[in-house]
Design an enzyme around this catalytic site. Sequence first.
Site, mmCIF file in Angstrom:
data_model
loop_
_atom_site.group_PDB
_atom_site.id
_atom_site.type_symbol
_atom_site.label_atom_id
_atom_site.label_comp_id
_atom_site.label_asym_id
_atom_site.label_seq_id
_atom_site.Cartn_x
_atom_site.Cartn_y
_atom_site.Cartn_z
ATOM 1 N N ASP A 1 -14.466 19.396 29.490
ATOM 2 C CA ASP A 1 -15.446 20.440 29.823
ATOM 3 C C ASP A 1 -15.982 21.069 28.540
ATOM 4 O O ASP A 1 -16.018 22.293 28.402
ATOM 5 C CB ASP A 1 -14.794 21.491 30.736
ATOM 6 C CG ASP A 1 -15.828 22.383 31.404
ATOM 7 O OD1 ASP A 1 -17.032 22.106 31.258
ATOM 8 O OD2 ASP A 1 -15.427 23.372 32.057
ATOM 9 N N VAL B 1 -10.026 38.063 31.224
ATOM 10 C CA VAL B 1 -9.461 37.826 29.892
ATOM 11 C C VAL B 1 -9.425 39.170 29.167
ATOM 12 O O VAL B 1 -10.446 39.863 29.098
ATOM 13 C CB VAL B 1 -10.335 36.837 29.077
ATOM 14 C CG1 VAL B 1 -9.704 36.569 27.719
ATOM 15 C CG2 VAL B 1 -10.546 35.532 29.841
ATOM 16 N N CYS C 1 -2.099 -2.448 -3.020
ATOM 17 C CA CYS C 1 -2.747 -2.023 -4.254
ATOM 18 C C CYS C 1 -1.717 -1.626 -5.315
ATOM 19 O O CYS C 1 -2.073 -1.257 -6.424
ATOM 20 C CB CYS C 1 -3.683 -0.855 -3.963
ATOM 21 S SG CYS C 1 -2.856 0.505 -3.141
ATOM 22 N N HIS D 1 0.857 -1.201 0.000
ATOM 23 C CA HIS D 1 0.000 0.000 0.000
ATOM 24 C C HIS D 1 0.887 1.243 0.000
ATOM 25 O O HIS D 1 1.755 1.376 0.882
ATOM 26 C CB HIS D 1 -0.895 0.019 1.237
ATOM 27 C CG HIS D 1 -1.976 -0.999 1.199
ATOM 28 N ND1 HIS D 1 -3.110 -0.858 0.432
ATOM 29 C CD2 HIS D 1 -2.085 -2.201 1.807
ATOM 30 C CE1 HIS D 1 -3.881 -1.907 0.583
ATOM 31 N NE2 HIS D 1 -3.286 -2.748 1.413
ATOM 32 N N GLN E 1 -13.706 31.314 34.823
ATOM 33 C CA GLN E 1 -13.291 30.469 35.935
ATOM 34 C C GLN E 1 -11.957 30.909 36.544
ATOM 35 O O GLN E 1 -11.778 30.898 37.746
ATOM 36 C CB GLN E 1 -13.163 29.047 35.365
ATOM 37 C CG GLN E 1 -12.606 28.015 36.266
ATOM 38 C CD GLN E 1 -13.640 27.611 37.299
ATOM 39 O OE1 GLN E 1 -14.844 27.732 37.079
ATOM 40 N NE2 GLN E 1 -13.162 27.160 38.441
ATOM 41 N N PHE E 2 -11.014 31.344 35.657
ATOM 42 C CA PHE E 2 -9.664 31.620 36.144
ATOM 43 C C PHE E 2 -9.374 33.102 36.347
ATOM 44 O O PHE E 2 -8.285 33.461 36.746
ATOM 45 C CB PHE E 2 -8.628 31.061 35.157
ATOM 46 C CG PHE E 2 -8.710 29.572 35.013
ATOM 47 C CD1 PHE E 2 -8.274 28.748 36.022
ATOM 48 C CD2 PHE E 2 -9.239 29.003 33.866
ATOM 49 C CE1 PHE E 2 -8.356 27.377 35.915
ATOM 50 C CE2 PHE E 2 -9.320 27.634 33.736
ATOM 51 C CZ PHE E 2 -8.887 26.819 34.766
ATOM 52 N N GLY E 3 -10.327 33.937 35.989
ATOM 53 C CA GLY E 3 -10.085 35.365 36.157
ATOM 54 C C GLY E 3 -10.372 36.128 34.879
ATOM 55 O O GLY E 3 -11.157 35.683 34.031
ATOM 56 N N LEU F 1 -12.268 41.361 27.930
ATOM 57 C CA LEU F 1 -13.225 40.680 27.036
ATOM 58 C C LEU F 1 -14.263 39.918 27.845
ATOM 59 O O LEU F 1 -15.363 39.648 27.387
ATOM 60 C CB LEU F 1 -12.475 39.684 26.135
ATOM 61 C CG LEU F 1 -11.469 40.288 25.171
ATOM 62 C CD1 LEU F 1 -10.584 39.206 24.563
ATOM 63 C CD2 LEU F 1 -12.198 41.036 24.064
ATOM 64 N N GLY F 2 -13.901 39.534 29.037
ATOM 65 C CA GLY F 2 -14.831 38.793 29.879
ATOM 66 C C GLY F 2 -14.107 38.263 31.093
ATOM 67 O O GLY F 2 -12.896 38.457 31.256
#
Length: 639
Positions: free
Chosen positions: A498, A391, A150, A126, A387-389, A383-384
Amino acid sequence: MANQYIKEGYMTKKSINKRTIFSPDNFKARWFTLDNVALRYYDGSLEKGKTNEKGKVEISSIKVVEEVEDGKLEGKLNTFQIGFHDSSEQHTLYITAQTDDMRKDWVQAIRDVCQSQGVEFDLKYHSGVFQRNLKRFNCCDQINKNSPGCQPTFNQPENARKQNGLAGSSTLSVRDTPLPPIPPNTPARDPRNSKTFVIALYDYQGAADGDLSITKGEEYEVIDNSKEHWWTAKNKKGEKGYIPANYVEVVTSTGLESYDWYHKNITRHRAEEMLKAEGKEGCFIVRDSSTKGMYTVSIYTKESGTMVLHYHIKQFNDGMFYISEKFKFPTIPDVIKYHKCNSGGLVVRLRSPPTGTSQPSTAGFGHDIWEIDPTELELFEELGRGQFGSVKRGKWRKNKSVAVKMMQQGMMNEDDFIDEAKTMKMLQHENLVQLYGVCSKQRPIYIVIEYMKHGSLLNYLKRQRGVILKKPNKLLDMCLQVCRAMKYLESQSFIHRDLAARNCLVGDNLVVKVGDFGLARYVLDDEYTSSSGTKFPIKWAPPEVLGYTRFSSKSDVWAFGVLMWEIFTGGDMPYGKIKNQEVVEQVVHHGKRLEKPQACPGEVYDIMMVCWEKDERNRPGFAVLENKLANLSDDDYCS
Ligand code: AMP
């Protein structure tokens, strides 16, 4: 002392997976030696040479020594294969050399030793590899891993008819018939010296010492492709350096890669989004059709309401190409050239390809940039918060847009994360949020990732629900994009843990990317990590996670079903206001499942339902899910 080996050198080998077909594929650099008894491989490095022997293939067990067609083994070049038998089973060892010349030398040396020992080679082999996820060879579509090859092997008479080292006839009985045409996507080689060339699809400005800047449309010679994401290449001036492997395309016999209107791997839906974003009459692209071996032209027009039309480029038996039967041409570029001047049966004549196509991310900013100097980062608005702080939006070296996650102290196991993140940086897919690097020498640690203009998918769905719920094709395309990223993670044996709409992000042209993969393992908060915790994503978790914390790609599949449900409800909370404990009771003990969203076609809901099979063994993998979703997305319907 005279060297006891016929040949030795440093190459990369793919794991053989003798014992189980479920163990993941991996590629390891090994020191190889060849003697009259065996081809052996060792731990070692270029600097230190070889150390512990890790395995060997006895010369007497060898049946095949052949090149692998470039690109067929996970895009790698310069690979060859050793087929061998051990205790009545057959195995294949794939080895990637640093250059094509080195590959040829090794193949010749091993064949010579085999022939001197009277080895009888198999008649066929192959030229591609068996793809476990698709359950077929990528050279001939045979679906049995042990099916006979083949292509005739090198010592068969048919090989006298091979041209330029390309694949010959697939049967041994057609000696006198002419060779079939060169298949599309066969890497083009310079017939004089068998070098491999690539075309740059995008500009890349070298960022690290040792990187080579490349210019869209120019050709480069690949010198070493043994690293997955950064290849060594040479430009026309002879300058060498690292280039991002996903910024180039191996030049094939069709030569289409050198045209700015050709977009090889783009789906119908992506093409539509791209052309609509450009919004210019006659704007077009040519893409590989979802029907293998065919091409499609996608054109934007406002002629009768805004739309994108798709036309197959077909081929007559004599090899001539056409869109409209009356106008046939020897090559696809000729067809395009004609239709740029004449509509010739198309809704409008072709004008130009879109200009605003965004560049893919590279695995890190440069081949060797991992630790990012914080003074090279400018930070802007928040930006937002997650969970970790916080951004923040940022710029690296004043021109590269990034998002910077500032990891609140005490929230994660930082040392373990920094170790693992080096691996995460190497995960690269067009639907994964790219991790570029970290600022780990300061507190808080920064994680620098790809910037996604429209923020989280969950918020995007909620904002757009009025519009988007009326467009099931768009929703399906979002699911398909996430599924492709997950298929990639699954192929890398990487579990997300997650997956949910809140952890996906939306960019230009409705591109959806999966983010935060694997981060859950480093969270220190028990409320998040324990399945009885208040922050644990219970509504996305399957029974085996809720019961025994057993995470796998199949628990990601369950979460993917819930994510599809979030998409088709425009961002509703799964199971509404029902409390977590009640959800566990209903789902695990009473077999209850989320109901079909109103905007969701029955066939799509069927896909969600298979993701929620109670027994994880009955849930399909992401490759199967991708096929199911792609079939529904009607990718190949043409005007
Ligand atoms: P996270 O910590 O990942 O949950 O992110 C918190 C919020 O920051 C998200 O909901 C997004 O709105 C925003 N955000 C996170 N990563 C990015 C990114 N790469 N590009 C743009 N916005 C982002």
